[in-house]
Design a protein around this motif. Structure first.
Motif, PDB file in Angstrom:
ATOM      1  N   LEU A 218       0.599  -1.322  -0.522  1.00 52.70           N
ATOM      2  CA  LEU A 218       0.262   0.193   0.012  1.00 52.70           C
ATOM      3  C   LEU A 218       0.758   1.104  -0.086  1.00 52.70           C
ATOM      4  O   LEU A 218       0.178   2.244  -0.685  1.00 52.70           O
ATOM      5  CB  LEU A 218      -0.909  -0.404   1.096  1.00 52.70           C
ATOM      6  N   ILE A 219       1.677   1.494   0.912  1.00 47.00           N
ATOM      7  CA  ILE A 219       2.773   2.423   0.837  1.00 47.00           C
ATOM      8  C   ILE A 219       3.765   2.737  -0.705  1.00 47.00           C
ATOM      9  O   ILE A 219       3.502   3.940  -1.165  1.00 47.00           O
ATOM     10  CB  ILE A 219       3.705   2.206   1.667  1.00 47.00           C
ATOM     11  N   LEU A 220       3.769   1.259  -0.915  1.00 47.87           N
ATOM     12  CA  LEU A 220       4.343   1.648  -2.388  1.00 47.87           C
ATOM     13  C   LEU A 220       3.641   2.714  -3.550  1.00 47.87           C
ATOM     14  O   LEU A 220       3.603   3.438  -4.582  1.00 47.87           O
ATOM     15  CB  LEU A 220       5.260  -0.292  -3.120  1.00 47.87           C
ATOM     16  N   ASP A 221       2.156   1.860  -3.422  1.00 50.07           N
ATOM     17  CA  ASP A 221       1.587   2.507  -4.435  1.00 50.07           C
ATOM     18  C   ASP A 221       0.551   3.791  -4.213  1.00 50.07           C
ATOM     19  O   ASP A 221       1.045   3.908  -5.262  1.00 50.07           O
ATOM     20  CB  ASP A 221       0.006   1.909  -4.103  1.00 50.07           C
ATOM     21  N   ALA A 222       0.623   4.234  -2.693  1.00 52.50           N
ATOM     22  CA  ALA A 222       0.796   5.465  -2.074  1.00 52.50           C
ATOM     23  C   ALA A 222       2.293   6.489  -2.717  1.00 52.50           C
ATOM     24  O   ALA A 222       1.963   7.170  -3.398  1.00 52.50           O
ATOM     25  CB  ALA A 222       0.556   6.351  -0.937  1.00 52.50           C
ATOM     26  N   CYS A 223       3.758   5.375  -2.671  1.00 49.32           N
ATOM     27  CA  CYS A 223       4.068   6.751  -3.700  1.00 49.32           C
ATOM     28  C   CYS A 223       4.351   6.898  -5.415  1.00 49.32           C
ATOM     29  O   CYS A 223       4.816   8.287  -4.772  1.00 49.32           O
ATOM     30  CB  CYS A 223       5.388   5.855  -2.564  1.00 49.32           C
ATOM     31  N   ASP A 224       3.856   5.526  -5.650  1.00 48.79           N
ATOM     32  CA  ASP A 224       3.439   6.294  -7.176  1.00 48.79           C
ATOM     33  C   ASP A 224       2.377   6.976  -7.523  1.00 48.79           C
ATOM     34  O   ASP A 224       2.780   7.736  -8.376  1.00 48.79           O
ATOM     35  CB  ASP A 224       2.926   4.838  -7.630  1.00 48.79           C
ATOM     36  N   GLU A 225       0.936   6.925  -6.536  1.00 47.77           N
ATOM     37  CA  GLU A 225       0.407   8.296  -6.974  1.00 47.77           C
ATOM     38  C   GLU A 225       0.978   9.555  -6.662  1.00 47.77           C
ATOM     39  O   GLU A 225       0.594  10.409  -7.044  1.00 47.77           O
ATOM     40  CB  GLU A 225      -0.825   8.388  -5.558  1.00 47.77           C
ATOM     41  N   LEU A 226       1.756  10.127  -5.188  1.00 43.90           N
ATOM     42  CA  LEU A 226       2.267  11.114  -5.458  1.00 43.90           C
ATOM     43  C   LEU A 226       3.255  11.722  -6.521  1.00 43.90           C
ATOM     44  O   LEU A 226       3.832  12.652  -7.067  1.00 43.90           O
ATOM     45  CB  LEU A 226       3.429  10.976  -3.826  1.00 43.90           C
ATOM     46  N   PHE A 227       4.231  10.224  -7.242  1.00 43.28           N
ATOM     47  CA  PHE A 227       5.088  10.916  -8.101  1.00 43.28           C
ATOM     48  C   PHE A 227       4.005  11.585  -9.242  1.00 43.28           C
ATOM     49  O   PHE A 227       4.590  12.342 -10.167  1.00 43.28           O
ATOM     50  CB  PHE A 227       5.514   9.741  -8.860  1.00 43.28           C
ATOM     51  N   ARG A 228       3.173  10.738  -9.200  1.00 43.94           N
ATOM     52  CA  ARG A 228       2.304  11.119 -10.633  1.00 43.94           C
ATOM     53  C   ARG A 228       1.524  12.740 -10.278  1.00 43.94           C
ATOM     54  O   ARG A 228       1.041  13.195 -11.016  1.00 43.94           O
ATOM     55  CB  ARG A 228       0.795  10.558 -10.306  1.00 43.94           C
ATOM     56  N   ARG A 229       0.918  12.999  -8.722  1.00 45.75           N
ATOM     57  CA  ARG A 229       1.281  14.243  -8.852  1.00 45.75           C
ATOM     58  C   ARG A 229       2.092  15.011  -8.497  1.00 45.75           C
ATOM     59  O   ARG A 229       2.088  16.588  -8.328  1.00 45.75           O
ATOM     60  CB  ARG A 229       0.374  14.261  -7.102  1.00 45.75           C
ATOM     61  N   GLY A 230       2.826  15.207  -9.446  1.00 47.14           N
ATOM     62  CA  GLY A 230       4.242  15.826  -8.776  1.00 47.14           C
ATOM     63  C   GLY A 230       5.124  16.440  -8.208  1.00 47.14           C
ATOM     64  O   GLY A 230       6.293  16.801  -7.457  1.00 47.14           O
ATOM     65  N   ILE A 231       4.776  14.515  -6.492  1.00 50.67           N
ATOM     66  CA  ILE A 231       5.422  15.307  -5.800  1.00 50.67           C
ATOM     67  C   ILE A 231       6.627  13.571  -5.207  1.00 50.67           C
ATOM     68  O   ILE A 231       6.458  12.457  -5.749  1.00 50.67           O
ATOM     69  CB  ILE A 231       5.043  14.859  -3.887  1.00 50.67           C
ATOM     70  N   LYS A 232       7.815  14.597  -5.386  1.00 51.78           N
ATOM     71  CA  LYS A 232       8.978  13.520  -5.283  1.00 51.78           C
ATOM     72  C   LYS A 232       9.195  12.790  -4.105  1.00 51.78           C
ATOM     73  O   LYS A 232       9.105  13.684  -2.633  1.00 51.78           O
ATOM     74  CB  LYS A 232      10.403  14.089  -5.640  1.00 51.78           C
ATOM     75  N   VAL A 233       9.267  11.051  -3.827  1.00 49.92           N
ATOM     76  CA  VAL A 233       9.284  10.468  -2.295  1.00 49.92           C
ATOM     77  C   VAL A 233      10.260   9.805  -2.390  1.00 49.92           C
ATOM     78  O   VAL A 233      10.991   9.126  -3.435  1.00 49.92           O
ATOM     79  CB  VAL A 233       7.955  10.232  -1.664  1.00 49.92           C
ATOM     80  N   ALA A 234      11.348   8.953  -1.405  1.00 49.04           N
ATOM     81  CA  ALA A 234      12.208   8.259  -0.979  1.00 49.04           C
ATOM     82  C   ALA A 234      11.524   7.295   0.005  1.00 49.04           C
ATOM     83  O   ALA A 234      10.629   7.906   0.660  1.00 49.04           O
ATOM     84  CB  ALA A 234      13.148   8.787  -0.598  1.00 49.04           C
TER      85      ALA A 234
END
Length: 371
Positions: A218-234
Motif C-alpha cells: 500500500l505504501i508503494l502504491d501511495a508513493c507511485d500516486e504521489l509521483f503522479r501528482r508531482g511530489i518526489k518521495v523516497a
C-alpha cells in the motif's frame, strides 16, 4: 501487593519487563512471571537478560498442542498450578485474553483468585473470529475483575460486536484503556526541537516486519500516486523479512532502500534522516514504532480502527488511513507535508505521556481498584 503475570510470550518481548520494572519502582508491589513455552523453545540472546529469578519459564506444551485450543491452555494451567502456589499472590494479570486469560480463568475457578486480563491484537483479529471461542472469551471477561484494552478502537469494536446493549454499562465499568509504553531510550534521546522537512524529496520511513500484514504494498502504491501528482518521495524500509514476495515488491522500486533489522542505537539515526513515518498495517495491537518516530519529531501515519488509532485527533501528530486505500494514504502524506512543522512539534510535545513510568502509574491505579 504481590502479583503474578501470566505471559506466554514474555521471553520474546521486552515490553512486559518494562511494565514490571515500572510498577515495582513506583510501589511496594512484587511481581513474578509465569512464562510457559513450547518444548524446544530457545530464548534469543537479546531477551536472556529478562529471564531472571522473577521469571518461571517452563516447557509445557508441544507444537501439536499449539494448534489446538484446549490442550495447550490446560497444560499451561496444570504446569502453573504444579509449580507456583497461587495463594501467595493477591491477584493475576493475564497478558492476553484467549491464551493467558483462559489459564487465569481456570486457576480462578479452582481457587477464587482474582485476575485482570489485557486484550491484544491476536484476540480481536484472530481468536474472536472463531465462533466457539467467543463464548469462552465471554466467560473469561465475565469472571475477570478488570479488563485492559490497548486502544479505544479495540474496546469500541469489542462492544459493537460482542456486548449486548444491556451489558454495555457494566462492561465499561470493568474496562480501562492503557496503551503500551515506549522504551526509556527514546524518551531520553528525543530531539529537542521539531524536525525540518527535506527540501526536494520527501523521505518516508517504515520500520517493522516486511510481510503482508504490515502492508508495504500500500505504501508503494501511495508513493507511485504521489509521483503522479508531482511530489518526489523516497522510502526506506527497515526490518526483518518474513515474506520474500513483499521484499521483491520493494526492491523493484528505484526510490526504495531496504535495510535489515537495526539496533535502537542505529535506528535513531535513520529516524532523524527521514521526514514521515508510515506504517498502515492491516492489524496492529498498538505499534510502539509510531512512538519511536514521534520521539524524533516525525509525524506518523497509522491504520484507522487499529491499535494506535484514537490516541489523537486527526492531524495532531499525523493521520489515520484505511489500510486498503492507497489514494487516501497519498492524501494524508500530502496533508502532513502541508502542515509539517506544527505536526512535528505536536509529536514531540506528546511523547512523554507514553513513558513506562506513566503507563506503570495507570496500571497501578487499576491494580489498587481491583485489590
Amino acid at each position: 501487593m504481590k502479583i503474578l503475570f501470566i505471559c506466554a510470550i514474555y521471553h520474546e518481548a521486552l515490553l512486559f519487563r518494562n511494565l514490571l520494572d515500572s510498577i515495582e519502582s513506583q510501589s511496594d508491589a512484587e511481581i513474578y512471571v509465569f512464562n510457559g513455552v513450547e518444548k524446544g523453545t530457545v530464548v534469543k540472546d537479546k531477551f536472556k537478560a529478562i529471564i531472571d529469578n522473577k521469571v518461571f519459564i517452563k516447557e509445557c506444551f508441544t507444537k501439536l498442542d499449539s494448534k489446538l485450543y484446549f490442550p495447550k491452555r490446560r497444560k499451561l494451567a496444570r504446569t502453573l498450578s504444579s509449580n507456583i502456589n497461587v495463594s501467595d499472590y493477591d491477584f493475576i494479570h493475564a497478558h492476553s485474553l484467549m491464551n493467558n486469560g483462559y489459564v487465569a480463568y481456570m486457576i480462578s475457578k479452582n481457587t477464587a483468585m482474582k485476575y485482570i486480563v489485557t486484550v491484544r491484537n491476536t484476540d480481536i483479529n484472530r481468536h474472536m473470529r472463531i465462533p466457539f471461542l467467543r463464548k469462552i472469551a465471554g466467560k473469561i471477561i465475565d469472571r475477570a475483575s478488570g479488563v485492559i484494552f490497548l486502544s479505544k478502537p479495540y474496546r469500541d469494536y469489542y462492544i459493537q460486536h460482542y456486548i449486548s446493549p444491556e451489558e454495555k454499562e457494566a462492561f465499561l465499568l470493568k474496562t480501562t484503556i492503557i496503551t503500551n509504553g515506549v522504551e526509556q531510550f527514546w524518551i531520553d534521546h528525543k530531539v529537542d526541537k521539531p524536525h525540518v522537512m527535506s527540501n526536494d524529496v520527501v523521505k518516508l520511513i517504515f520500520v517493522g516486519r516486511i510481510d503482508k500484514n504490515k502492508n508495504v504494498s500500500l505504501i508503494l502504491d501511495a508513493c507511485d500516486e504521489l509521483f503522479r501528482r508531482g511530489i518526489k518521495v523516497a522510502l526506506t524500509a527497515i526490518g526483518e523479512t518474513a515474506d520474500t514476495e513483499e521484499l521483491k515488491k520493494l526492491k523493484k522500486k528505484g526510490y526504495v532502500n531496504v535495510k535489515a533489522f537495526m539496533s535502537k542505537e542505529e535506528l535513531i539515526d535513520e529516524y532523524r534522516m527521514h521526514d514521515i513515518f508510515v506504517m498502515p498495517s492491516k492489524t496492529e495491537t498498538f505499534g510502539r514504532v509510531y512512538l519511536e518516530a514521534m520521539s524524533q519529531g516525525l509525524p506518523v501515519i497509522y491504520t484507522r480502527g487499529q491499535g494506535f488509532d484514537g490516541q489523537f485527533d486527526e492531524g495532531v501528530i499525523g493521520y489515520s488511513v484505511d489500510s486498503s486505500d492507497s489514494g487516501e494514504l497519498a492524501d494524508c502524506i500530502q496533508h502532513v507535508i502541508d502542515n509539517y512543522l506544527l505536526i512535528s512539534k505536536n509529536a514531540l510535545e506528546n511523547i512523554d505521556r507514553y513513558s513506562w513510568n506513566e503507563i506503570g502509574k495507570q496500571t497501578l491505579e487499576l491494580y489498587n481498584r481491583v485489590i
